[in-house]
Design a protein around this motif. Sequence first.
Motif, mmCIF file in Angstrom:
data_model
loop_
_atom_site.group_PDB
_atom_site.id
_atom_site.type_symbol
_atom_site.label_atom_id
_atom_site.label_comp_id
_atom_site.label_asym_id
_atom_site.label_seq_id
_atom_site.Cartn_x
_atom_site.Cartn_y
_atom_site.Cartn_z
ATOM 1 N N ASP A 47 0.846 -1.191 0.000
ATOM 2 C CA ASP A 47 0.000 0.000 0.000
ATOM 3 C C ASP A 47 0.885 1.246 0.000
ATOM 4 O O ASP A 47 2.065 1.202 0.342
ATOM 5 N N ASN A 48 0.292 2.354 -0.372
ATOM 6 C CA ASN A 48 1.041 3.601 -0.521
ATOM 7 C C ASN A 48 1.621 4.091 0.801
ATOM 8 O O ASN A 48 2.749 4.591 0.846
ATOM 9 N N ALA A 49 0.874 3.927 1.886
ATOM 10 C CA ALA A 49 1.358 4.393 3.181
ATOM 11 C C ALA A 49 2.662 3.695 3.555
ATOM 12 O O ALA A 49 3.581 4.320 4.106
ATOM 13 N N THR A 50 2.751 2.410 3.229
ATOM 14 C CA THR A 50 3.976 1.652 3.507
ATOM 15 C C THR A 50 5.093 2.073 2.568
ATOM 16 O O THR A 50 6.229 2.316 2.988
ATOM 17 N N PHE A 51 4.775 2.171 1.289
ATOM 18 C CA PHE A 51 5.795 2.495 0.286
ATOM 19 C C PHE A 51 6.453 3.852 0.558
ATOM 20 O O PHE A 51 7.647 4.035 0.304
ATOM 21 N N ARG A 52 5.702 4.791 1.090
ATOM 22 C CA ARG A 52 6.234 6.138 1.297
ATOM 23 C C ARG A 52 7.252 6.205 2.444
ATOM 24 O O ARG A 52 7.929 7.216 2.626
ATOM 25 N N ASN A 53 7.363 5.109 3.179
ATOM 26 C CA ASN A 53 8.326 5.083 4.282
ATOM 27 C C ASN A 53 9.748 4.773 3.834
ATOM 28 O O ASN A 53 10.660 4.779 4.663
ATOM 29 N N TYR A 54 9.927 4.507 2.549
ATOM 30 C CA TYR A 54 11.240 4.074 2.062
ATOM 31 C C TYR A 54 11.922 5.168 1.250
ATOM 32 O O TYR A 54 11.262 5.979 0.583
ATOM 33 N N ASP A 55 13.238 5.148 1.287
ATOM 34 C CA ASP A 55 14.018 6.093 0.485
ATOM 35 C C ASP A 55 13.975 5.729 -0.990
ATOM 36 O O ASP A 55 14.099 6.601 -1.859
ATOM 37 N N ALA A 56 13.820 4.428 -1.279
ATOM 38 C CA ALA A 56 13.777 3.992 -2.678
ATOM 39 C C ALA A 56 13.036 2.672 -2.782
ATOM 40 O O ALA A 56 13.102 1.826 -1.883
ATOM 41 N N LEU A 57 12.305 2.519 -3.864
ATOM 42 C CA LEU A 57 11.677 1.247 -4.207
ATOM 43 C C LEU A 57 12.413 0.664 -5.404
ATOM 44 O O LEU A 57 12.734 1.387 -6.353
ATOM 45 N N LEU A 58 12.660 -0.649 -5.359
ATOM 46 C CA LEU A 58 13.310 -1.344 -6.462
ATOM 47 C C LEU A 58 12.343 -2.379 -7.011
ATOM 48 O O LEU A 58 12.023 -3.370 -6.343
ATOM 49 N N VAL A 59 11.835 -2.146 -8.226
ATOM 50 C CA VAL A 59 10.881 -3.064 -8.843
ATOM 51 C C VAL A 59 11.651 -4.201 -9.505
ATOM 52 O O VAL A 59 12.356 -4.000 -10.492
ATOM 53 N N SER A 60 11.480 -5.409 -8.955
ATOM 54 C CA SER A 60 12.177 -6.578 -9.487
ATOM 55 C C SER A 60 11.249 -7.514 -10.241
ATOM 56 O O SER A 60 11.699 -8.247 -11.124
ATOM 57 N N THR A 61 9.955 -7.508 -9.882
ATOM 58 C CA THR A 61 8.981 -8.411 -10.493
ATOM 59 C C THR A 61 7.761 -7.613 -10.927
ATOM 60 O O THR A 61 7.277 -6.764 -10.167
ATOM 61 N N ALA A 62 7.252 -7.910 -12.102
ATOM 62 C CA ALA A 62 6.149 -7.118 -12.660
ATOM 63 C C ALA A 62 4.784 -7.678 -12.271
ATOM 64 O O ALA A 62 3.910 -7.881 -13.113
ATOM 65 N N HIS A 63 4.575 -7.922 -10.983
ATOM 66 C CA HIS A 63 3.258 -8.372 -10.536
ATOM 67 C C HIS A 63 2.193 -7.342 -10.910
ATOM 68 O O HIS A 63 2.448 -6.131 -10.902
ATOM 69 N N ALA A 64 0.998 -7.831 -11.214
ATOM 70 C CA ALA A 64 -0.103 -6.935 -11.566
ATOM 71 C C ALA A 64 -0.382 -5.937 -10.440
ATOM 72 O O ALA A 64 -0.739 -4.778 -10.700
ATOM 73 N N GLN A 65 -0.205 -6.382 -9.195
ATOM 74 C CA GLN A 65 -0.480 -5.499 -8.051
ATOM 75 C C GLN A 65 0.435 -4.283 -8.045
ATOM 76 O O GLN A 65 0.072 -3.229 -7.520
ATOM 77 N N PHE A 66 1.619 -4.406 -8.613
ATOM 78 C CA PHE A 66 2.585 -3.307 -8.584
ATOM 79 C C PHE A 66 2.372 -2.295 -9.711
ATOM 80 O O PHE A 66 3.098 -1.307 -9.796
ATOM 81 N N LYS A 67 1.392 -2.544 -10.570
ATOM 82 C CA LYS A 67 1.141 -1.637 -11.690
ATOM 83 C C LYS A 67 0.135 -0.537 -11.338
ATOM 84 O O LYS A 67 -0.181 0.305 -12.186
#
Length: 438
Positions: A387-407
């Motif tokens: 979820d966005n609230a969790t993602f915003r806690n990080y300095d960087a996100l690294l997309v390794s797998t193209a799961h539908a949820q990540f789109k």
Amino acid sequence: MNQQLLSRISDRSAVVGIIGQGYVGLPLALVFEEAGFTVRGFDLDPKKVDALNRGESYIRHIGGDRVKASIARGRFVATTDFDQLRECDAILICVPTPLGTHREPDLSYIHNTAKAIAPRLRKGQLVVLESTTYPGTTDEEVLPILETTGLRCPDDFLLAFSPEREDPGNAHFNTKTIPKVVGGVNDASTEAAVALYAAGVDKVVPVSSARVAESSKLLENVFRSINIALVNELKITFDRMGINVWEVIEAAKTKPFGFTPFYPGPGLGGHCIPLDPFYLSWKASEFGMWTRFIELAGEVNTSMPRYVVGKVADALNDAQKSVKGSRILVLGLSYKENIDDDRESPSYELIEYLQDKGAHVDYCDPYFPHARHGRRHSLNLSSVPCDNATFRNYDALLVSTAHAQFKDASLYAGVPLVIDTRNIVKASPAGPVTVVRA
């Protein structure tokens, strides 16, 4: 003997035993049960056996309803009791073929399985190896073990090779619809193996020998490995030139002939492409041949996780941060999108490389609540919420797998930095400040 076996295959009275109830063996067992055969699914893991006998699936893309239906019909039973191999008319071997420490073939699973079959082997049985391996394994490794019993092929038993061609999560092809290549160590073995598979799958492709069948699977995976390496190398080259490789591929694939699109990524994953080509290169050296394309492709593909980590470091540096001490979230443990299969996934290497550089690393993958303990990796991590609230806690996100949820673009709103190895995150005013293609 052969005619009796062929008759039992024809009237579906043959009992089919499948050793290994993983991503290859389980769907194969279901296909034969659904074709009307009595099936025994053999596995060393009692947890898997118990789950199957309760009608449960531990592989996401193989639905539990399908397993439950097979169990309910009474034709499919899973077991750890290898003595039941004596009851089987056909025994199919679906066990792993990993690489050793120095990228040499590890045939221990095949050897151990053949040794388990040998004391239970009886006249009239057909044995088929499905595990991907180098040309000659069926003739040179499996046959001698089985013949230690005093039984001989083809007079007493039959032996063939038919490479698995599973593609987990592929919505267009499955075990039943993917053509099955079959080659025996002799004509009688080929005939029986062809008859067996033809009773369960839509199309069977007979070849002249087990060695040809073994080689065909290696060719398929060498082809993919080399072309993936090519596009990975071009990604790095085009990046230096300021050219978007993804746009280049989209343009090139409009040509209706002479071009097959392959896509870059953070490294190779899965049960075949990272491993199988080296089986051929190892065997080729026995004949004084050096498979330079295979070795070069391996060099390029295995270097990709380090390249990606370098891109992460550069992107953080541009944001006036260092890798050490940064909070980084890796999106995806699966080696490909929308499946729960993490075998040889480059995500594990990415996480470990970043940890080695002092980063605080977590992962998010809806298919893996907890990271599995593998032969080479043990992360002791659990997935964070997607979820966005969790993602915003990080300095960087690294997309390794193209799961539908990540789109889902809303996930990245307010995220300061995304390093995207799969080209699924689009920069927008509501999205991340920076998207780096890696």
